[in-house]
Design an enzyme around this catalytic site. Structure first.
Site: not given
Length: 490
Positions: A79, A146
């Site tokens: 991400d 994350e």
């Protein structure tokens, strides 16, 4: 100099970086990129696991001669922080990033670049796709979410991994070896809103704070950059003594792990005081340009009359508490390390403010390399919530990554760097959240380091990646993987 993306993509790392930049991958919206990684592995007949959190593990057998070397975990996250400049129509849910080259740097156009942590994906995919790179058996672990909750790392099932050697590729400084990081927790003050009807014959104004650099709320927290939310609080506090006004809404920041660059408040006040408001805002512009002349020289406060579309305002009690929250919630560096000179030990960032019908939410990310200090800041935040009579919520609590003085992996990377560059690599710790801490808790005996190329202004639309550094860091990684046979099997 690199003239075009077409020329750049001849390099395997940049080939895959450009490919993944076409795929939306904001935190919490990782399905497309996760599925892409699965297809990538299946097309190459590699073992692949995709779990419920959308984490992906891809395994590749050792090359000839490396079968006895311990398995190596290559790790990063899929991400990215999705930030864009105001007015940019880019839709992060569907639009590809518009990459561009300036000199020897790679940028996106008015959005974050996603080199944090797309570069880990690009390195990993180039490794998995290679046929002539010597390496031990690889377990590529790409985690989800994350940047917001670290849910992916928390959800990893250690039974899916055999390796005890972890090379994390989420560092942002070349020629440095990251061996320790801070832990963190997200803390939210939920201040209930009591509403009243808008006063009659009042004029509505929008006060906006902008022009700030922002940056990563861990790495850039010691640079003295302005926090738009805190600046807005100062303005509202001072105005409350000089102009009778009401608040309709306050908001600021987009991501809790980014120093907020913009914030705004919609207020109402008697028409005859509009001129005084304009004069006060001009005073604030002069004051802030003096305060932030080095870190944020383009800071700007604007005020404009707008149409009232709400019909309601905060009660006086809610207004007082909201301004108090903006003033009292701590922000910035809280303590410095005594062991590593210049390293921030503890900090907190008031990153996001939102107003709903039910509550004003003040969201902070608190970090520390020492667990007890992290929770002490949380206790301070709890004391503020008690005074304001509001609810305090905590989430996404992740552990610090402690320094391992016995690390063999650190020794390998130090030796490798010395051989390749005839110099000593710098050993560093970072005041940011790295997934290594979570994975070390899950996998007893895990030996970890983190590397990465030079990146600048991550988590902002000015994020850029050094092309030469990316290539050099890649060669360093390959050199070290090649060296594992003699290092671990001697």
């Amino acid at each position: 100099m690199y003239k075009s993306l077409e020329e750049l993509t001849k390099h395997p790392v940049f080939h895959y970086f450009v490919e993944i930049s076409k795929i939306p991958r904001c935190s919490g919206n990782e399905k497309l990129i996760s599925d892409y990684l699965v297809r990538f592995a299946q097309e190459r007949k590699l073992e692949v696991i995709q779990d419920r959190a959308l984490n992906v593990i891809i395994k590749k057998a050792a090359t000839p001669g490396y079968e006895k070397v311990p398995a190596v975990i290559i790790q990063g996250h899929m991400d990215m922080v999705c930030e864009k400049n105001k007015g940019n129509p880019h839709n992060f849910d569907k639009d590809p990033l518009q990459l561009r080259i300036i000199g020897d740097m790679l940028y996106a156009t008015d959005t974050t670049l996603g080199a944090d942590n797309g570069i880990a994906l690009a390195y990993a995919l180039a490794l998995l796709d290679s046929h002539n790179i010597p390496h031990p058996s690889l377990e590529v672990l790409i985690t989800a979410e994350e940047e917001t909750t670290m849910l992916g790392a928390h959800s990893v099932d250690p039974a899916h991994l055999n390796g005890k050697i972890l090379i994390n590729i989420d560092s942002e400084e070349d020629r440095k070896l990251l061996v320790s990081s801070a832990g963190g927790v997200i803390v939210t003050h939920m201040l209930p809103v009591d509403w009243e009807a808008s006063p009659k014959r009042a004029i509505t104004y929008l006060i906006s704070v902008g022009g700030l650099h922002g940056g990563h709320s861990g790495i850039s927290i010691n640079k003295g950059r302005g926090n738009a939310n805190k600046i807005l609080g100062r303005i509202l506090y001072e105005l409350s003594f000089e102009i009778p006004y009401f608040i309709q809404t306050i908001s600021g920041g987009l991501k809790v792990n980014a120093i907020p660059r913009e914030a705004e408040a919609i207020i109402q006040l008697p028409s005859e005081t509009g001129g005084k408001l304009q004069a006060k805002i001009e005073e604030w512009n002069k004051r802030l340009k003096n305060e932030f002349q080095d870190s944020d020289p383009y800071v700007t406060i604007k005020v404009e009359q707008i149409k009232d579309i709400s019909g309601k305002v905060f009660s006086n009690t809610t207004k007082t508490k909201a301004i108090a929250a903006l003033m009292l919630i701590p922000n910035g560096v809280q303590s410095m390390s005594n062991e590593l000179r210049g390293l921030v030990e503890s900090s907190t960032n008031l990153g996001v403010i939102t107003t709903t019908d039910a509550a004003i939410k003040f969201k902070s990310e608190t970090r520390s390399a020492i667990k007890s200090l992290k929770y002490n800041i949380v206790k301070q935040l709890k004391s503020i919530s008690d005074i304001l009579e509001c609810q305090l919520l905590t989430e996404s609590d992740y552990p610090e990554w402690p320094y391992n003085s016995e690390s063999m992996l650190r020794k390998l990377f130090e030796e490798s760097y010395k051989e390749k560059y005839s110099a000593d690599i710098e050993i560093i710790a970072v005041h940011a959240g790295i997934e290594c801490g979570i994975l070390i808790e899950k996998i007893p005996g895990l030996d970890a380091i983190s590397i990465g190329p030079d990146m600048y202004h991550v988590h902002t639309p000015n994020e850029h990646l050094s092309i030469p550094s990316t290539k050099e860091n890649w060669e360093y990684l390959l050199y070290t993987l090649k060296k594992t046979r003699n290092f671990y099997c001697q």
